[in-house]
Enzyme design. Structure first.
Site, PDB file in Angstrom:
ATOM      1  N   ALA A   1       0.702  -1.156  -0.076  1.00  0.00           N
ATOM      2  CA  ALA A   1       0.049   0.001  -0.127  1.00  0.00           C
ATOM      3  C   ALA A   1       0.867   1.271   0.002  1.00  0.00           C
ATOM      4  O   ALA A   1       2.192   1.151   0.269  1.00  0.00           O
ATOM      5  CB  ALA A   1      -0.875   0.046   1.073  1.00  0.00           C
TER       6      ALA A   1
ATOM      7  N   GLY B   1      -0.657  -5.154   0.441  1.00  0.00           N
ATOM      8  CA  GLY B   1      -1.828  -4.937  -0.380  1.00  0.00           C
ATOM      9  C   GLY B   1      -1.457  -5.501  -1.638  1.00  0.00           C
ATOM     10  O   GLY B   1      -2.530  -5.948  -2.387  1.00  0.00           O
TER      11      GLY B   1
ATOM     12  N   GLU C   1      -2.622  -9.043  -1.156  1.00  0.00           N
ATOM     13  CA  GLU C   1      -3.989  -9.211  -0.942  1.00  0.00           C
ATOM     14  C   GLU C   1      -4.714  -8.789  -2.340  1.00  0.00           C
ATOM     15  O   GLU C   1      -5.833  -9.577  -2.378  1.00  0.00           O
ATOM     16  CB  GLU C   1      -4.426  -8.051  -0.010  1.00  0.00           C
ATOM     17  CG  GLU C   1      -3.751  -8.462   1.559  1.00  0.00           C
ATOM     18  CD  GLU C   1      -4.015  -7.480   2.541  1.00  0.00           C
ATOM     19  OE1 GLU C   1      -4.721  -7.673   3.515  1.00  0.00           O
ATOM     20  OE2 GLU C   1      -3.680  -6.270   2.221  1.00  0.00           O
TER      21      GLU C   1
ATOM     22  N   GLU D   1       3.161  -6.621   6.879  1.00  0.00           N
ATOM     23  CA  GLU D   1       2.516  -5.264   7.691  1.00  0.00           C
ATOM     24  C   GLU D   1       2.784  -5.546   9.000  1.00  0.00           C
ATOM     25  O   GLU D   1       3.206  -4.413   9.723  1.00  0.00           O
ATOM     26  CB  GLU D   1       1.121  -5.222   7.641  1.00  0.00           C
ATOM     27  CG  GLU D   1       0.381  -5.169   6.307  1.00  0.00           C
ATOM     28  CD  GLU D   1       0.500  -5.912   5.394  1.00  0.00           C
ATOM     29  OE1 GLU D   1      -0.008  -5.736   4.282  1.00  0.00           O
ATOM     30  OE2 GLU D   1       0.933  -7.125   5.377  1.00  0.00           O
TER      31      GLU D   1
END
Length: 687
Positions: free
Chosen positions: A63, A102, A105, A125
């Site tokens: 992200a 991300g 994901e 993360e």
């Protein structure tokens, strides 16, 4: 579509290309057109399959961390993944480089994942004090099982494409043209027809979970977390994926993420993330770097051998120099042993071990350093000895070679002045064990050339180190502040504390160990030798050393170590010695609490950091945090001493320093002007 998302059509297979250099982070300006493109392709009857790929050197590597502290802009990642799960056509994520956070994901929202053979996949993360917030803790266990998912998420360590394939995370691994093979894979899937189940509908792997074994695994990981909240939240989220319905587990994951992202620990860890990148920036980025092809190391002892291994691990040929053949062979044998241990642990293959050993060239002749582009001196910490070494080096090193000293304390300007080329001289302070520890203090001497400094900073990153540029003073940043942190240690003992009480205050704070246990690990004779060289004394520690109590290596130091154990055992003889030394000047002993221990050790640590900033030894307060988090074990959940000062309250620190200064008169407690200014403004500003 946009500058960051484009779509190509390969015979009915839509290729969605994300292009957001340097790492294709999922910023809002990527998410918005990506969501629009996927929605359009879902409804396009001419498209029979979709492949998501990335331009540049990597798949989506995470992200956009800069957005974490800002209001969420829609569509967020969860909305994109939810959209993916409404698409009936086969969806394929084609992964090269890294699919992290991300990025992974996003890939978990697809029906299939294919990867280049060199790709790595992970959910890191936790290293930012967070857990995956886009469904990673719920979807990953459905593919790889709860135990494997827990290990990946709590460690944050990426796995290879091959391991991902074996675990069920990746459906195919390809060599060659990844996009072409991903398009073919998607086309074949479309041709088979039928429905394509999203990851959320797969429960086989989580249904087979042994919950008792999972809880034991989670408990062991919690034990190792040392006060960090994110690993515990990660374990809770993965357990929810096993025990709760899918959407409830997703909601629970989001609630945990929101709580963590607003907390001090994640703020601290994100601060360190950006601080490391800022510390690596050298002024004058357009300066041409010098070419480094071969590295020379003078000294094959513990430190020199570790430094040599660090460069060999980075692929650099190394010339290792010693004064005699026996010392050289002993050093080379230790390097071989260290690599053999790595092979035994499974962290290194035998092929890699042989490859690295092949990079070493041993020598006892300074002339063999003539072809080195960088030479690092790692000999005894004595100015006279180092000047002799640099004199010999000056005579043989080629013009333009960078000459570095690994000194921990000594004046690099004085060392540079002993050569005819001070512009080529700087400090490279590695931390032991040098092949493992990440921190590298790069010491900028008065006459160090900008290109030499920039070259070494870039080189540090190539060998996996975290570089921080510091100025010249006794102990530079880390060891100078360490002296301030330890200045009250003996006073605390004389006034009533025990080594165990002080160490417990530190470990309760989050340190891996306290100062007395650390002293025993490093060897008390090292500090004793340094004190004698500087004409200093330490009443209790010097007496221990005079008794031959050097710590773990002698089985006795501040603690006892029985039968070769590394477990410290309180020693009544030490406590009796402390009482006797306190009685000599008539010190009345009293109860000393953990709060006082922290005030008299960590507050002076911050105060010395403020003085270092004022003197320009460190450029930024965040550089000091990077030094202490990577080299000295400062708890990452507190962000380093200067960041922690803001959490603790700088005004409180100033007030308590003033209290102890009035009470003791010791200069270590006199608040630095920069610290007072920080208390007033909330900013580490130097006039």
């Amino acid at each position: 579509m946009s500058n960051s998302v484009n779509v190509a059509n390969e015979n009915g297979v839509a290729v969605v290309i994300i292009d957001n250099p340097p790492v294709n982070a999922l910023s809002f300006h990527v998410r918005e057109p990506l969501h629009a493109a996927l929605a359009a392709l879902r409804d396009d009857a001419t498209v029979r399959a979709i492949v998501i790929v990335c331009a540049g050197r990597t798949f989506v590597a995470g992200a956009d961390i800069t957005e974490f502290s800002k209001p969420v802009q829609q569509p967020e990642l969860r909305a994109i993944v939810a959209l993916l799960e409404t698409i009936a056509k086969p969806m394929v994520a084609a992964i090269h480089g890294t699919a992290l956070g991300g990025g992974l994901e996003l890939a978990l929202g697809c029906h299939f994942r294919v990867a280049d053979a060199g790709a790595k996949l992970g959910l890191p993360e936790v290293k930012l004090g967070l857990l995956p917030g886009g469904g990673g803790t719920v979807r990953l266990p459905r593919l790889v099982g709860a135990a494997k998912a827990l290990g990946m998420i709590v460690s944050g360590t990426p796995i290879s494409a091959g391991e991902a394939k074996a675990a069920g995370l990746v459906d195919a691994v390809f060599d060659g043209d990844l996009i072409a093979q991903a398009v073919r894979f998607a086309g074949e899937a479309a041709a088979k027809g039928g429905s394509f189940a999203p990851v959320r509908e797969r429960r086989d792997r989580v249904a087979e979970t042994d919950l008792a074994a999972f809880d034991r695994q989670a408990a062991e990981l919690a034990r190792k977390a040392r006060g960090l909240e994110a690993p515990l939240a990660c374990a809770e989220a993965v357990r929810n994926a096993i025990t709760l319905p899918f959407d409830e587990a997703l909601a629970a994951e989001r609630a945990l993420f929101v709580k963590l992202v607003a907390g001090d620990q994640s703020r601290a860890q994100r601060h360190l993330f950006f601080a490391e990148r800022e510390a690596a920036k050298i002024q004058g980025k357009d300066v041409t770097r010098r070419k480094i092809a071969r590295v020379g190391i003078i000294g094959a002892g513990t430190m020199g051998g570790g430094i040599a291994m660090a460069f060999a691990n980075g692929g650099f040929p190394v010339t290792l120099l010693e004064t005699g053949e026996e010392a050289l062979q002993r050093g080379l044998a230790m390097i071989e042993k260290n690599y053999a241990v790595s092979v035994g642990r499974g962290s290194l293959t035998e092929e890699a071990r042989q490859q690295r050993l092949g990079l070493f060239k041993g020598s006892t002749d300074y002339a063999d350093l003539a072809d080195c582009d960088l030479v690092i001196e790692a000999v005894f910490e004595d100015m006279a000895v180092k000047k002799v070494v640099f004199g010999k080096l000056d005579a043989v090193a080629r013009p333009g070679a960078i000459l570095a000293t690994n000194t921990s304390y000594l004046d690099v300007d004085e060392i540079a002045a002993s050569t005819s080329r001070p512009q080529d001289v700087l400090g490279m302070h590695f931390f032991s064990p040098a092949n493992v520890m990440k921190l590298l203090e790069i010491v900028r001497a008065d006459r160090t050339a900008p290109d030499a400094l920039a070259t070494v900073a870039e080189l540090a990153r190539r060998i996996g180190k975290v570089p921080v540029v510091v100025g010249v003073c006794h102990g530079f940043v880390g060891n100078r502040m360490l002296s301030a942190r330890g200045a009250e240690n003996e006073f605390l003992l004389l006034e009533g504390a025990t080594p165990g009480q002080v160490d417990k205050a530190f470990t309760d704070f989050g340190w891996p160990m306290g100062p007395f246990q650390m002293g025993d690990l490093a060897g008390l004779d090292i500090g004793w030798r340094n004190r004698k060289a500087r004409g200093q004394t330490a009443v209790i520690a010097d007496t221990l050393c005079e008794q031959g109590r050097f710590g773990q290596k002698t089985g006795r130091g501040w603690y006892r170590y029985e039968s070769g154990s590394r477990e410290p055992v309180p020693d009544p003889e030490v406590e009796e010695l402390i009482r006797a030394k306190a009685a000599e000047p008539g010190i009345a002993r009293r109860e000393i609490g953990a709060d006082e221990i922290i005030e008299r050790t960590l507050y002076p640590l911050v105060n010395e950091g403020a003085r270092i900033l004022e003197e320009g030894i460190a450029v930024r307060a965040s550089d000091i945090d990077v030094v202490w988090a990577n080299g000295y074990g400062f708890p990452i959940g507190k962000g380093g001493p200067m960041f922690w000062a803001g959490l603790e309250g700088a005004a409180k620190i100033v007030e308590r320093l003033e209290h102890w200064h009035r009470r003791t008169g010791r200069a270590i407690f006199e608040p630095a002007p920069v610290l007072r200014r920080f208390a007033e403004t909330g900013s580490w500003q130097v006039p």
